[in-house]
Scaffold this motif. Sequence first.
Motif, mmCIF file in Angstrom:
data_model
loop_
_atom_site.group_PDB
_atom_site.id
_atom_site.type_symbol
_atom_site.label_atom_id
_atom_site.label_comp_id
_atom_site.label_asym_id
_atom_site.label_seq_id
_atom_site.Cartn_x
_atom_site.Cartn_y
_atom_site.Cartn_z
ATOM 1 N N GLY A 1 0.801 -1.220 0.000
ATOM 2 C CA GLY A 1 0.000 0.000 0.000
ATOM 3 C C GLY A 1 0.833 1.269 0.000
ATOM 4 O O GLY A 1 1.964 1.286 0.488
ATOM 5 N N THR A 2 0.248 2.319 -0.530
ATOM 6 C CA THR A 2 0.857 3.650 -0.458
ATOM 7 C C THR A 2 -0.267 4.682 -0.387
ATOM 8 O O THR A 2 -1.341 4.493 -0.975
ATOM 9 N N GLY A 3 -0.013 5.765 0.367
ATOM 10 C CA GLY A 3 -1.053 6.765 0.499
ATOM 11 C C GLY A 3 -0.648 7.923 1.385
ATOM 12 O O GLY A 3 0.538 8.211 1.571
ATOM 13 N N ILE A 4 -1.653 8.577 1.973
ATOM 14 C CA ILE A 4 -1.486 9.812 2.734
ATOM 15 C C ILE A 4 -1.559 9.524 4.223
ATOM 16 O O ILE A 4 -2.399 8.753 4.685
ATOM 17 N N THR A 5 -0.668 10.173 4.983
ATOM 18 C CA THR A 5 -0.643 10.074 6.438
ATOM 19 C C THR A 5 -1.127 11.396 7.047
ATOM 20 O O THR A 5 -0.758 12.466 6.568
ATOM 21 N N TYR A 6 -1.953 11.291 8.083
ATOM 22 C CA TYR A 6 -2.312 12.473 8.865
ATOM 23 C C TYR A 6 -2.094 12.175 10.334
ATOM 24 O O TYR A 6 -2.684 11.239 10.892
ATOM 25 N N LYS A 7 -1.225 12.963 10.990
ATOM 26 C CA LYS A 7 -0.933 12.820 12.413
ATOM 27 C C LYS A 7 -1.648 13.939 13.162
ATOM 28 O O LYS A 7 -1.479 15.100 12.845
#
Length: 229
Positions: free
Chosen positions: A222-228
């Motif tokens: 998988g690959t995508g967007i991270t939000y912390k």
Amino acid sequence: MKKLLVAMSALMMATALNGLSTTAEAADMPAGKPFYKAPAVEAWNPWMIRLRALGVVTRDSGYVDQVPGSGLATSDVVVPELDISYFFTRNIAAELILGVTKNHVTGTGALAGVDVGKSWLLPPTLTLQYHFTDFGAFKPYIGAGVNYTFFFSQSAGGGLVTDSHLKDAAAPVAQIGFDYMINNHWGFNVDVKKLWLRPEWNGTAGGLPVSGKVNLDPWLIGTGITYKF
């Protein structure tokens, strides 16, 4: 009288010197900031979410007990996937991935060309991770855990196979990946998991009951967007 004047002069001089010292210290402090106020520190939040495109690449292995030389293959798919992570510390986290995918099983070997059936999968996967924090914006991690896959909305392929059923199954999971943080909240993610998932299968073929096993053993890439938070 002379002694009184000398004492008053000494007191006035000491007061003046103390005032000059206080004024000099105040001049050294940043304008508008009291000397006793600590600099603001951004609060740490333990939650993180990711939205990824996930490729499910299966092993294409399996068998039907009643048919020597038979095999079972499963389709590869790309699906959206959401994961939620909770950090117990800055290094230790738990991750839960959520998503659904559709699986198509066909025969190989002695069953080449046979459409066995289709099924939807719900494969929640929980891993415990260690995150390395010594590389700046680049934050690699490793993990291990367990998967439990639910199969639903199952249907037989028709023709030779008139009934098809995959049984829910558990599987161990290994994981490696990284986040690259663009700022304190946003980044992008690459993640690879390996599952050893081998559900049992039973059905009806040619009017007779049959059974076997589908060795999915998928790679989840998988690959995508991270939000912390």
